[in-house]
Design an enzyme around this catalytic site. Sequence first.
Site, PDB file in Angstrom:
ATOM      1  N   TYR A   2      -4.449  89.402  -9.457  1.00 47.15           N
ATOM      2  CA  TYR A   2      -3.462  89.486 -10.163  1.00 47.15           C
ATOM      3  C   TYR A   2      -3.355  90.927 -10.949  1.00 47.15           C
ATOM      4  O   TYR A   2      -2.549  91.601 -11.081  1.00 47.15           O
ATOM      5  CB  TYR A   2      -2.943  88.286 -10.836  1.00 47.15           C
ATOM      6  CG  TYR A   2      -1.593  88.540 -11.488  1.00 47.15           C
ATOM      7  CD1 TYR A   2      -0.489  88.227 -10.824  1.00 47.15           C
ATOM      8  CD2 TYR A   2      -1.681  88.244 -12.920  1.00 47.15           C
ATOM      9  CE1 TYR A   2       0.838  88.222 -11.559  1.00 47.15           C
ATOM     10  CE2 TYR A   2      -0.341  88.651 -13.469  1.00 47.15           C
ATOM     11  CZ  TYR A   2       0.727  88.346 -12.805  1.00 47.15           C
ATOM     12  OH  TYR A   2       1.949  88.345 -13.382  1.00 47.15           O
ATOM     13  N   LYS A  42      -1.037  94.327 -11.022  1.00 43.44           N
ATOM     14  CA  LYS A  42      -0.129  94.681 -12.130  1.00 43.44           C
ATOM     15  C   LYS A  42      -0.407  96.141 -12.808  1.00 43.44           C
ATOM     16  O   LYS A  42       0.366  96.873 -13.073  1.00 43.44           O
ATOM     17  CB  LYS A  42      -0.073  93.620 -13.200  1.00 43.44           C
ATOM     18  CG  LYS A  42       0.633  92.260 -12.898  1.00 43.44           C
ATOM     19  CD  LYS A  42       2.004  92.555 -12.200  1.00 43.44           C
ATOM     20  CE  LYS A  42       2.707  91.300 -11.795  1.00 43.44           C
ATOM     21  NZ  LYS A  42       4.135  91.580 -11.258  1.00 43.44           N
ATOM     22  N   ARG A  93      16.011  78.952   0.341  1.00 46.76           N
ATOM     23  CA  ARG A  93      15.778  78.957  -0.936  1.00 46.76           C
ATOM     24  C   ARG A  93      16.917  79.447  -1.724  1.00 46.76           C
ATOM     25  O   ARG A  93      17.239  79.236  -2.980  1.00 46.76           O
ATOM     26  CB  ARG A  93      14.696  80.027  -1.167  1.00 46.76           C
ATOM     27  CG  ARG A  93      13.347  79.452  -1.002  1.00 46.76           C
ATOM     28  CD  ARG A  93      12.830  78.602  -1.733  1.00 46.76           C
ATOM     29  NE  ARG A  93      12.469  79.315  -2.883  1.00 46.76           N
ATOM     30  CZ  ARG A  93      12.738  78.542  -4.262  1.00 46.76           C
ATOM     31  NH1 ARG A  93      13.236  77.315  -4.371  1.00 46.76           N
ATOM     32  NH2 ARG A  93      12.435  79.388  -5.453  1.00 46.76           N
ATOM     33  N   ASP A 124      10.932  87.467   3.334  1.00 50.37           N
ATOM     34  CA  ASP A 124       9.519  87.280   2.708  1.00 50.37           C
ATOM     35  C   ASP A 124       9.083  88.445   2.449  1.00 50.37           C
ATOM     36  O   ASP A 124       8.540  89.384   3.407  1.00 50.37           O
ATOM     37  CB  ASP A 124       8.860  86.610   3.792  1.00 50.37           C
ATOM     38  CG  ASP A 124       7.425  86.026   3.209  1.00 50.37           C
ATOM     39  OD1 ASP A 124       7.016  86.306   2.487  1.00 50.37           O
ATOM     40  OD2 ASP A 124       6.954  85.193   4.210  1.00 50.37           O
ATOM     41  N   ASN A 169      10.982  92.111  -9.481  1.00 50.45           N
ATOM     42  CA  ASN A 169      10.682  91.072 -10.311  1.00 50.45           C
ATOM     43  C   ASN A 169       9.765  90.244  -9.388  1.00 50.45           C
ATOM     44  O   ASN A 169       9.063  89.575  -9.956  1.00 50.45           O
ATOM     45  CB  ASN A 169      11.866  90.265 -10.854  1.00 50.45           C
ATOM     46  CG  ASN A 169      11.555  88.936 -11.256  1.00 50.45           C
ATOM     47  OD1 ASN A 169      11.204  88.782 -12.341  1.00 50.45           O
ATOM     48  ND2 ASN A 169      11.704  87.860 -10.176  1.00 50.45           N
ATOM     49  N   VAL A 181       5.320  83.509 -20.443  1.00 48.60           N
ATOM     50  CA  VAL A 181       6.709  82.838 -20.622  1.00 48.60           C
ATOM     51  C   VAL A 181       6.689  81.186 -19.944  1.00 48.60           C
ATOM     52  O   VAL A 181       5.968  81.380 -18.985  1.00 48.60           O
ATOM     53  CB  VAL A 181       7.965  83.535 -20.670  1.00 48.60           C
ATOM     54  CG1 VAL A 181       8.051  84.767 -21.486  1.00 48.60           C
ATOM     55  CG2 VAL A 181       7.787  84.165 -19.085  1.00 48.60           C
ATOM     56  N   THR A 206       7.569  79.607 -17.425  1.00 47.07           N
ATOM     57  CA  THR A 206       8.318  79.538 -16.017  1.00 47.07           C
ATOM     58  C   THR A 206       7.438  78.954 -15.227  1.00 47.07           C
ATOM     59  O   THR A 206       6.246  78.356 -15.674  1.00 47.07           O
ATOM     60  CB  THR A 206       8.465  81.007 -15.535  1.00 47.07           C
ATOM     61  OG1 THR A 206       7.354  81.663 -15.453  1.00 47.07           O
ATOM     62  CG2 THR A 206       9.497  81.925 -16.307  1.00 47.07           C
TER      63      THR A 206
END
Length: 243
Positions: A140, A144, A37, A55, A81, A171, A173
């Site tokens: 999710y 968060k 990657r 990972d 991030n 956004v 992405t």
Amino acid sequence: MTRILITGSADGLGRAAAETLLGDGHQVIVHARTSQRLTAVQDLLDRGAASVVGDLADLDETRALADQVNQLGPVDAVIHNAGVYSGPQVLPVNVVAPYLLTALIHRPRRLVYLSSGMHLGGRDTLSGLDWTGARRTGSYSDSKLFVTALAVAVSRLWPGVPSNAVDPGWVPTRMGGPNAPDDLRLGHLTQEWLATSDDPRARSTGGYWYHQQPREPHPAARSIPFQDRLLAELAAHTGTPLS
């Protein structure tokens, strides 16, 4: 010049932040899940960025990643991030990994954790969660909420280290999709600002930020009993307490 680690920086907001900070003259450490990657950030490496690989869904690889960072020398800021939106790895990547990296990387001067406005819909219960990722037990939104609580807990435990959570907005992405309505530049501006700025607001701690403006998080994120239960769960799972 500031040295900044950004997890999950092979694409999306992480890569955008890395590119901006590198262009501003900072030293940047990019992170990718695999060595393959790293090809996605070869241009940043050619411009002087350092790299680490691991990972974040795997405890051993996350520990090895922390070792790689420590071998590079002290970092001034860490932007946590990396994240996934769905599947059984939501808790390991979004919560366990930032906790373990926080515990193992030599203490930086600032910490930034990527949250989401969706954390407001998270459940403030820790019973029955599988932190390993063997099965999906948390959403999710739950993840968060937990990482926002982690950011606030660290601000309490490490008062000399500004620790903040950021809602980057919805956004465009790969995670957010091409029709996301928020501004991509604003999606990574706040975490860059919190990691590097001398603005007194950016040097504050325990905040939850959206586009450089403070907002009030889910009440559980500021609950010390909830924070302590979360830290205890993560310490037990990883075998690594947050000192």
